[in-house]
Design a protein around this motif. Structure first.
Motif, short mmCIF file in Angstrom:
data_model
loop_
_atom_site.label_atom_id
_atom_site.label_comp_id
_atom_site.label_asym_id
_atom_site.label_seq_id
_atom_site.Cartn_x
_atom_site.Cartn_y
_atom_site.Cartn_z
N ASP A 54 -11.39 -9.60 -106.07
CA ASP A 54 -10.98 -9.94 -104.71
C ASP A 54 -11.51 -8.93 -103.69
O ASP A 54 -10.78 -8.41 -102.82
N HIS A 55 -12.80 -8.63 -103.83
CA HIS A 55 -13.47 -7.75 -102.86
C HIS A 55 -14.89 -8.28 -102.73
O HIS A 55 -15.56 -8.48 -103.74
N HIS A 56 -15.34 -8.48 -101.47
CA HIS A 56 -16.53 -9.31 -101.25
C HIS A 56 -17.57 -8.58 -100.42
O HIS A 56 -17.28 -8.15 -99.30
N SER A 71 -17.82 -2.69 -97.54
CA SER A 71 -16.86 -2.00 -96.69
C SER A 71 -15.50 -2.65 -96.95
O SER A 71 -15.45 -3.83 -97.30
N THR A 72 -14.43 -1.91 -96.80
CA THR A 72 -13.11 -2.53 -96.92
C THR A 72 -12.66 -2.92 -95.51
O THR A 72 -12.18 -2.09 -94.75
N HIS A 73 -12.90 -4.19 -95.17
CA HIS A 73 -12.69 -4.64 -93.80
C HIS A 73 -11.23 -4.49 -93.37
O HIS A 73 -10.95 -4.15 -92.22
N SER A 74 -10.31 -4.74 -94.32
CA SER A 74 -8.89 -4.69 -93.97
C SER A 74 -8.45 -3.27 -93.57
O SER A 74 -7.46 -3.10 -92.86
C1 LIG Z 1 -6.59 -11.75 -98.84
C2 LIG Z 1 -7.71 -10.99 -99.50
O1 LIG Z 1 -7.21 -10.13 -100.49
C3 LIG Z 1 -8.48 -10.16 -98.49
O2 LIG Z 1 -8.93 -10.99 -97.44
C4 LIG Z 1 -9.66 -9.40 -99.11
C5 LIG Z 1 -10.74 -10.30 -99.63
N1 LIG Z 1 -12.00 -9.61 -99.77
C6 LIG Z 1 -12.30 -8.53 -99.04
N2 LIG Z 1 -13.50 -7.98 -99.11
C7 LIG Z 1 -13.83 -6.92 -98.38
N3 LIG Z 1 -15.05 -6.39 -98.48
N4 LIG Z 1 -12.92 -6.34 -97.56
C8 LIG Z 1 -11.68 -6.80 -97.43
O3 LIG Z 1 -10.88 -6.25 -96.68
C9 LIG Z 1 -11.32 -7.95 -98.20
N5 LIG Z 1 -10.10 -8.45 -98.15
#
Ligand SMILES: C[C@H](O)[C@H](O)[C@H]1CNC2=NC(N)=NC(=O)C2=N1
Length: 98
Positions: A54-56, A71-74
């Protein structure tokens, strides 16, 4: 949790060709493959791992080159998730380089 600059440097030292450019909380790697279908196959493998963890990554495909950005967008930061996914991607790349 956001990694410190020192933790990021330590992480990058254990990875293959990943770089941080400037102050942005992003690491990049560009992979050159034999051709377009190899690039697509690599991206398909990366997609499976990205879903598992769950990281994209952000992905840009230009014929036989795949540009990856993590990058960790959250968090607006680099985290263990970025270093961990980069390491998983590094394991996949040799299977596609022909
Ligand atoms: C709900 C889900 O866990 C989030 O949207 C995840 C999904 N994949 C993600 N991927 C990346 N690169 N950054 C994130 O913050 C992120 N958040």
């Amino acid at each position: 949790m956001a990694l410190s600059d020192a933790q990021i440097e330590e992480g990058l030292a254990r990875l293959q060709d990943w770089r941080r450019e400037g102050a942005e909380p992003v690491i990049h790697r560009t992979v050159r493959l034999p051709g377009f279908t190899d690039a697509i196959a690599l991206v398909d493998d990366i997609a499976q791992v990205a879903e598992q963890v769950d990281h994209h990554p952000d992905i840009d495909i230009r014929y036989n080159k795949v540009h990856l950005a993590l990058s960790t967008h959250s968090e607006g930061a680099l985290t263990d998730k970025d270093i961990g996914l980069a390491a998983r991607i590094d394991e996949l790349v040799p299977h596609h380089q022909g």
